[in-house]
Enzyme design. Structure first.
Site, PDB file in Angstrom:
ATOM      1  N   LYS A  96       0.862  -1.186   0.000  1.00 21.38           N
ATOM      2  CA  LYS A  96       0.000   0.000   0.000  1.00 21.38           C
ATOM      3  C   LYS A  96       0.900   1.238   0.000  1.00 21.38           C
ATOM      4  CE  LYS A  96      -3.923   2.021   2.569  1.00 21.38           C
ATOM      5  NZ  LYS A  96      -4.810   1.870   3.749  1.00 21.38           N
TER       6      LYS A  96
ATOM      7  N   SER B 224      -9.856   1.977   2.817  1.00 23.19           N
ATOM      8  CA  SER B 224      -8.930   2.718   1.995  1.00 23.19           C
ATOM      9  C   SER B 224      -7.902   1.850   1.272  1.00 23.19           C
ATOM     10  CB  SER B 224      -8.179   3.736   2.853  1.00 23.19           C
ATOM     11  OG  SER B 224      -7.350   3.070   3.795  1.00 23.19           O
TER      12      SER B 224
ATOM     13  N   SER C 266     -10.160  -0.334   7.036  1.00 26.34           N
ATOM     14  CA  SER C 266      -9.520  -0.131   5.733  1.00 26.34           C
ATOM     15  C   SER C 266      -8.775  -1.328   5.150  1.00 26.34           C
ATOM     16  CB  SER C 266      -8.554   1.054   5.794  1.00 26.34           C
ATOM     17  OG  SER C 266      -9.262   2.263   5.684  1.00 26.34           O
TER      18      SER C 266
END
Lengths: 484, 95
Positions: free
Chosen positions: A76, A151, A175
């Protein structure tokens, strides 16, 4: 080979059936071909990946390889990577190159994992649909008109689209788990403090935790083993033994007590999600687990408490983005105040500004007790509910998110509607507990996730239950059309 | 709870964020909606409940006060918008 799990790839690398370089080249080609449809990656690190793969192959040849050596994965874009862009999905950090690696990145690299690139994400991890990214929305491989969740939406979409067998994510209010559910993959948010936050761009420091996404619980176990453990560089990381997470996977769940919180099945839960989750619970019951109804009476206050605590901590953490030391600076600042205000006004997106404003308001003079103080008291009530429930049962189970993936744009104009997508996940963050989402079927072609929540440092048990469930179901083996 | 436009301006100033005039009404509406959500906390009596600042109330781990990091000023300043002689440059603040 791109359909194989981390465990299968690891086995194939150790027997010499394939090489890390061959696999890395194949996945890089796949990314080039398919990612334009998904936009799941912000940066592809092809050259570095090939070099890391060659080094991994050398380790495999000389017998110095571990289970993650040569395994490709995606980080990420919230994790700092030495010399490689770390944007956090924001214009503010578009020019930023960290001069060091996050501990998660360093540990996985030392284990021999090969970074293919950096995953798109909601800006500063604030969002539940991956639509707040400065680099454009990510699409859900199961339905390109649907959001992947957020997210960690890029991480989830990349794993679902078979661009990589695994990815890292972070989870402040859901997330990792919510995008895992909406994209049909597995995701684990460990206990707060289990994984180091060093080098992970901070959102809400008392809630943030890093974890893995993959297609199987077995893979999550391998990845967590490579990520977890004490780090002197993160004062909130915990000195607690890291067990062999793979060892407990096959344990029997005969007699396991699974708590089903009534509050997770109330108003707002989509009928299809309810029936898929109930069917999943029946599968576990069929394996000998006992379902026990439990209650988390203050659960409905988790969302309001979260939307004070997370923005308040964010407003403080994001004060560092001021256009002075790194990141975006506005053109021709007229004064220091103008520099701050325009750099932040132009460099940050709408949702991030909204949350900073909410947090600033909640922390401002005269409002602190009414908002932040109250929210921290409510947080304790929510945490005590979980503690009480987990005294009666071994794990809790329910839906990960109240609905399947929604359409792109559907909730973009209504922040409160968007926040509701995390209503079942953020309790675990407030309490600091580990939570896992595992694929449990589909609703109108879009995935549904089963969420498991356990006691502190009981990740091994969550992985065990999820693994057992995956032995009895094949949801995780289904492949989105066009990504075969 | 309704947030007025002038409150948005005041909060934005505290947060040092430039908000364009035509965006203020939208922020006022969104913030009001979020505060309405947040005010549901008022339903529960929290008298005497100890605020929870940390997931399991652990104290911060301490370490000896020793130098552990090398000086990497040049590396850290390599990405700065404007530096000179090891200093970060900003518009003049003292005339």
């Amino acid at each position: 080979m791109h359909q194989k799990s981390v465990a299968e790839i690891s086995a194939a690398l150790h027997t010499g059936e394939t090489s890390s370089r061959e696999l890395t080249d194949a996945l890089l080609a796949r990314i080039e071909q398919l990612d334009p449809r998904l936009n799941s990656l912000v940066t592809v690190t092809a050259e570095q990946a090939r070099a890391a793969a060659d080094a991994a192959d050398e380790r495999l040849r000389t017998g110095e390889a571990g289970p993650l050596t040569g395994v490709p994965l995606i980080h990420k874009d919230i994790f700092c990577t030495d010399g490689v862009a770390t944007t956090c999905g924001s214009r503010m950090l578009e020019p930023f190159r960290a001069p060091y690696d996050a501990t998660v990145v360093r540990r996985l690299a030392e284990a021999g994992a090969v970074m293919l690139g950096k995953a798109n994400m909601d800006e500063f991890a604030m969002g539940s649909s991956n639509e707040t990214s400065y680099f454009g929305p990510v699409r859900n491989p199961w339905d390109l008109e649907a959001v992947p969740g957020g997210s960690s939406g890029g991480s989830a979409a990349a794993v679902a689209g078979r661009l990589a067998p695994a990815a890292t994510g972070t989870d402040t209010g859901g997330s990792i788990r919510q995008p895992a559910a909406l994209s049909g993959v597995c995701g684990l948010k460990p206990t707060y403090g289990r994984v180091s936050r060093y080098g992970m761009v901070a959102f809400a420091s008392s809630l943030d935790q890093a974890g893995p996404l993959a297609r199987t619980a077995e893979d999550l176990a391998l990845l967590l083993g490579g990520m977890a453990g004490l780090d002197e560089r993160d004062s909130t990381s915990v000195d607690h033994v890291v067990p062999d997470y793979s060892e407990a996977l096959n344990r029997s769940i005969q007699g396991l007590r699974i708590g089903v919180p009534a509050e997770f099945f109330g108003e707002g839960l989509d009928a299809d999600v309810r029936s898929r989750v109930n069917a999943a619970l029946e599968v576990l019951e069929g394996e000998g687990a006992e379902l026990v109804e439990v209650s988390l009476p203050n659960m409905e206050l988790a969302l309001p408490a979260y939307y004070v605590i997370a923005p308040a901590e964010a407003s403080s953490n994001l004060a560092r983005f001021d256009g002075v030391r790194f990141g975006y600076r506005c053109a021709e600042p007229q004064s220091i105040e103008d520099l701050y205000k325009r750099s932040r006004g132009e460099g940050l997106g709408d949702e991030v500004k909204r949350r900073i404003l909410v947090g600033t308001y909640a922390l401002s003079a005269g409002y602190y007790d009414a908002y932040y103080g109250k929210a921290q008291q409510v947080r304790r009530l929510v945490a005590e509910d979980f503690r009480n429930a987990l005294e009666q049962v071994d794990v809790l189970a329910g839906p990960t998110s109240p609905t399947p993936a929604f359409d792109l744009g559907e909730r973009a104009d209504d922040p409160v509607q968007m926040y509701l997508s995390d209503i079942y996940t953020l309790g675990a963050n407030l309490a600091g507990l580990p939570g896992l989402s595992v694929p449990a079927g589909f609703s109108r072609g879009r995935p549904v996730g089963l969420q498991l929540i356990g006691g502190y440092f009981d990740e091994a048990r969550l992985l065990n239950v999820a693994h057992k469930y995956q032995q009895l179901t094949d949801w995780h083996k289904q492949v989105p059309e066009g990504f075969e | 709870m309704a947030i007025e436009a002038k409150e948005v301006e005041a909060i934005a100033h505290l947060a040092r964020i430039q908000v364009e005039d035509d965006a203020i009404a939208g922020y006022a509406r969104d913030l009001s909606g979020i505060l309405d959500l947040v005010e549901q906390m008022g339903q529960v009596d929290t008298e005497g409940v100890e605020p929870m600042a940390h997931p399991w109330d652990a104290a911060q781990r301490l370490r000896p006060d020793e130098v552990t990091e090398p000086n990497r000023r040049d590396d850290y300043q390599a990405g700065a918008p404007e530096v000179a002689s090891g200093l970060y440059l900003v518009p003049r603040v003292v005339e």
